[in-house]
Design an enzyme around this catalytic site. Structure first.
Site, PDB file in Angstrom:
ATOM      1  N   SER A 113     -13.268  -6.639 -22.182  1.00  0.00           N
ATOM      2  CA  SER A 113     -12.489  -5.473 -21.772  1.00  0.00           C
ATOM      3  C   SER A 113     -12.169  -4.544 -22.948  1.00  0.00           C
ATOM      4  CB  SER A 113     -11.222  -5.942 -21.061  1.00  0.00           C
ATOM      5  OG  SER A 113     -10.526  -4.866 -20.520  1.00  0.00           O
ATOM      6  N   HIS A 114     -10.886  -4.375 -23.229  1.00  0.00           N
ATOM      7  CA  HIS A 114     -10.486  -3.432 -24.273  1.00  0.00           C
ATOM      8  C   HIS A 114     -10.350  -4.110 -25.626  1.00  0.00           C
ATOM      9  CE1 HIS A 114      -7.223  -5.542 -22.463  1.00  0.00           C
ATOM     10  NE2 HIS A 114      -6.590  -5.442 -23.630  1.00  0.00           N
ATOM     11  N   ASP A 278     -11.611   2.055 -20.336  1.00  0.00           N
ATOM     12  CA  ASP A 278     -11.689   1.043 -21.401  1.00  0.00           C
ATOM     13  C   ASP A 278     -13.104   0.493 -21.562  1.00  0.00           C
ATOM     14  OD1 ASP A 278     -11.740  -0.401 -19.034  1.00  0.00           O
ATOM     15  OD2 ASP A 278     -10.822  -2.153 -19.956  1.00  0.00           O
ATOM     16  N   ASP A 280     -14.892  -1.978 -20.419  1.00  0.00           N
ATOM     17  CA  ASP A 280     -15.710  -2.319 -19.248  1.00  0.00           C
ATOM     18  C   ASP A 280     -15.436  -1.429 -18.041  1.00  0.00           C
ATOM     19  OD1 ASP A 280     -13.165  -3.484 -19.114  1.00  0.00           O
ATOM     20  OD2 ASP A 280     -13.838  -4.973 -17.669  1.00  0.00           O
ATOM     21  N   ASP A 282     -12.680  -0.642 -16.278  1.00  0.00           N
ATOM     22  CA  ASP A 282     -11.766  -0.906 -15.168  1.00  0.00           C
ATOM     23  C   ASP A 282     -10.360  -0.331 -15.377  1.00  0.00           C
ATOM     24  OD1 ASP A 282     -11.093  -2.764 -17.076  1.00  0.00           O
ATOM     25  OD2 ASP A 282     -11.162  -4.507 -15.749  1.00  0.00           O
ATOM     26  N   ARG A 283     -10.067   0.122 -16.588  1.00  0.00           N
ATOM     27  CA  ARG A 283      -8.736   0.710 -16.807  1.00  0.00           C
ATOM     28  C   ARG A 283      -8.804   2.232 -16.798  1.00  0.00           C
ATOM     29  NH1 ARG A 283      -5.218  -2.783 -21.088  1.00  0.00           N
ATOM     30  NH2 ARG A 283      -5.573  -4.797 -20.096  1.00  0.00           N
ATOM     31  N   LYS A 377     -10.231  -3.634 -10.712  1.00  0.00           N
ATOM     32  CA  LYS A 377      -9.635  -2.320 -10.938  1.00  0.00           C
ATOM     33  C   LYS A 377     -10.735  -1.366 -11.368  1.00  0.00           C
ATOM     34  CE  LYS A 377      -7.931  -4.030 -15.298  1.00  0.00           C
ATOM     35  NZ  LYS A 377      -6.971  -5.009 -15.741  1.00  0.00           N
TER      36      LYS A 377
HETATM   37  C1  G1P Z   1      -3.578  -7.917 -19.704  1.00  0.00           C
HETATM   38  C2  G1P Z   1      -2.706  -7.084 -18.789  1.00  0.00           C
HETATM   39  C3  G1P Z   1      -3.001  -7.416 -17.342  1.00  0.00           C
HETATM   40  C4  G1P Z   1      -4.482  -7.239 -17.061  1.00  0.00           C
HETATM   41  C5  G1P Z   1      -5.297  -8.040 -18.063  1.00  0.00           C
HETATM   42  C6  G1P Z   1      -6.789  -7.772 -17.895  1.00  0.00           C
HETATM   43  O1  G1P Z   1      -3.286  -9.287 -19.534  1.00  0.00           O
HETATM   44  O2  G1P Z   1      -1.348  -7.274 -19.071  1.00  0.00           O
HETATM   45  O3  G1P Z   1      -2.234  -6.591 -16.519  1.00  0.00           O
HETATM   46  O4  G1P Z   1      -4.800  -7.656 -15.765  1.00  0.00           O
HETATM   47  O5  G1P Z   1      -4.928  -7.683 -19.390  1.00  0.00           O
HETATM   48  O6  G1P Z   1      -7.123  -6.439 -18.099  1.00  0.00           O
HETATM   49  P1  G1P Z   1      -2.294 -10.106 -20.501  1.00  0.00           P
HETATM   50  O7  G1P Z   1      -2.816  -9.968 -21.887  1.00  0.00           O
HETATM   51  O8  G1P Z   1      -0.958  -9.471 -20.366  1.00  0.00           O
HETATM   52  O9  G1P Z   1      -2.325 -11.513 -19.958  1.00  0.00           O
HETATM   53 ZN    ZN Z   2     -11.125  -3.821 -18.797  1.00  0.00          ZN
END
Ligand code: G1P
Ligand code: ZN
Length: 544
Positions: A113-114, A278, A280, A282-283, A377
């Site tokens: 992801s990010h 982000d 991938d 999804d954000r 998402k």
């Molecule tokens: C974080 C975000 C959560 C999201 C996840 C994946 O997880 O808080 O809302 O679903 O990334 O993108 P966390 O690091 O808080 O467990």
């Molecule tokens: Zn992501």
């Protein structure tokens, strides 16, 4: 065709977190590490012999190597066909859609992801089930248990593949089908939104849109949809070419990591709508002139006006938000007379509600929003939704949010991320709060008083499962709320997230940004948790 059984030893750190398994690239590159994890998924998720699976990644460093490993393990486990995005790339929402439209038995998403990319950065693997949604907790727990006992994995050789050539190729005993990663997804967006209206908006004199793909996976999607199909001027999509190290950018759409967008929208040359996604895809972050739209507000505004968008014109069955997300959407749901569900953090908890048709929109404070069109998402979807709303109402982004506050009040929000290098100290902070829960009611804090405090347990209304220990909630007399939970996506130490929410009535002043409006709550929350005393950390590492 020869399937080889390779002896291996279990790894003790393969428990999937909030969204799949994320580890340092360096860890993933240890011999057998990825193979073990994939085999555990194959063993735990059911029999995929003769089935079709989807695969793709966000293009980060090691994407191609990991995909090659996945092919060998999938072939060794009897998978009939892997559907793969060209170049080995698929955004998370596009993968979710592809799993659903192609009737695949599931999919592997190679993404952290990010999280930062590159040889010293992070890598990750997410498994999505046949509904296109992230593996539920029951499955990720089963995968984890399997990783602890695994003694061998199965592989078959797949030969050389050309991931840039569309069509079907033979890969040893398996077929690999390379597809355009964008086409199906773009067609879905055309069905959900009023493209004619958005096209006119983008063509109207002076209207300026900027979408920043942050050198991650959404570049090609955004160029195709925003520039080619909707006619935004070339160059409206910036940082549009996915790079293995994201060109040094941190592909997390938030006001800190995408500060350049916020600066532009606060400056004299501001555009009308700026957005980013982000790693991938999804954000999403939506920025209006002079205002970053808080994700909780974004969800609430989308719900309020959903009826103006073709894909949602029939009305919403219900909405959902993750527990730490502000309760702004709850007010809209009450006004619309529809249910609002509160789920634990992590997209997987929305999937049952979506599958059962109980909700159509859902979101998280972490810049995640989506709907029944997918089971993940979806960053670009959110941007198109906002563009559609601006086009349909004639109101700029900032006006839509301010009008929402006038009607429902404002839930000002901020998240403080406390990095605690010692994971055990972080656990002590949480345990300390938990022990004192019963004594908190009545205590004075931040000029008000605690009404109730609890540890959040989610009861899934669809399958009846219970998820306990999902964060601590402290409700205050003036409508404010503090939430504490430990992050489940980090790859070292621990991050304690403190979520701060303050309610301002419709007729109160709404001036100020989230961090400023919740600053005193932040101090009080840190003191209440005794972070300094128990963990020796005195400042949050991040304020978002
Ligand atoms: C974080 C975000 C959560 C999201 C996840 C994946 O997880 O808080 O809302 O679903 O990334 O993108 P966390 O690091 O808080 O467990
Ligand atoms: Zn992501």
């Amino acid at each position: 065709m020869d399937v080889r059984r390779i002896p291996t030893e279990p790894f003790d750190d393969q428990r999937p977190g909030t969204a799949g398994l994320r580890r340092k690239v360096r860890r993933f590159r240890q011999p057998h590490y990825l193979e073990n994890f994939l085999q555990a998924v194959f063993d735990a998720a059911g029999d995929f012999r003769g089935q079709v699976l989807v695969a793709g990644g966000d293009g980060r460093f090691w994407n191609a190597e990991a995909l090659a490993v996945l092919f060998r393990v999938a072939a060794g486990n009897g998978v009939r066909r892997m559907i793969v995005g060209r170049g080995g790339m698929l955004s998370t929402p596009a993968a979710s859609h592809l799993i659903r439209t192609r009737g695949a038995a599931g999919g592997f998403l190679l993404t952290a992801s990010h999280n930062p990319g590159g040889p010293d950065g992070d890598f990750g693997v997410k498994f999505d089930t046949a509904n296109g949604g992230q593996a539920p907790e029951s499955l990720t727990d089963a995968v984890w248990r399997r990783t602890l006992e695994l003694r061998e994995y199965r592989v078959a050789e797949v030969g050389r593949l050309d991931l840039d050539r569309p069509g079907v190729q033979q890969a040893g005993p398996m077929e690999v089908e390379i597809v355009d990663p964008v086409a199906d997804y773009a067609a879905l967006m055309e069905r959900l939104f009023d493209f004619d209206r958005i096209r006119s908006l983008l063509a109207s004199p002076g209207f300026r849109l900027r979408f920043d793909a942050l050198n991650a996976v959404t570049g090609p999607y955004a160029v195709e949809i925003l520039e080619r199909r909707l006619g935004a001027p070339p160059g409206s999509v910036v940082n549009a070419v996915p790079l293995p190290d994201f060109g040094g950018l941190h592909p997390d759409p938030n006001p800190v990591d995408a500060a350049h967008l916020v600066d532009w929208m606060n400056g004299p040359d501001a555009g009308d709508l700026a957005a980013a996604s982000d790693g991938d895809g999804d954000r999403n972050m939506i920025v209006g002139r002079g205002m970053v739209v808080s994700p909780g507000d974004s969800l609430a505004v989308l719900a309020e006006h959903a009826g103006k968008v073709p894909g949602y014109a029939a009305g919403l069955a219900g909405v959902a938000r993750s527990m730490p997300t502000t309760r702004a959407v709850d007010r809209v749901a009450a006004d619309l007379g529809i249910p609002c569900y509160e789920t634990p953090t992590g997209w997987r908890y929305f999937c049952n509600l979506l599958d059962a048709g109980l909700i159509d929109l859902c979101g998280e404070e972490s810049f995640g929003t989506s709907s029944s069109h997918a089971r993940e998402k979806d960053g670009l979807w959110a941007v198109l939704f906002w563009l559609n709303l601006v086009a349909a109402t004639g109101r700029p982004v900032t006006r839509l949010v301010e009008d929402h506050w006038r009607r429902f009040g404002r839930h000002a929000f901020c998240r403080h991320d406390w990095f605690i290098p010692d994971g055990e100290a972080a656990a002590r902070v949480m345990a300390g709060l938990e022990e004192r829960l019963a004594t908190l009611a009545g205590q004075e804090i931040a000029g008000t008083r605690v009404t109730t405090a609890d540890s959040f347990t989610y009861l899934d209304p669809v399958d009846g499962s219970a998820s306990a220990g999902q964060g601590i909630r402290v409700f205050l007399e003036d409508g404010a709320r503090l939430v504490y939970r430990l992050s489940g996506t980090g790859t070292e130490g621990a991050t304690l997230r403190i979520y701060l929410e303050r309610y301002l009535a419709p007729d109160a002043s709404h001036a100020g940004d989230g961090p400023a409006l919740t600053a005193s709550l932040g101090h009080a929350a840190a003191e209440l948790a005794r972070i300094g005393e128990l963990a020796g950390v005195h400042e949050p590492a991040g304020v978002i």
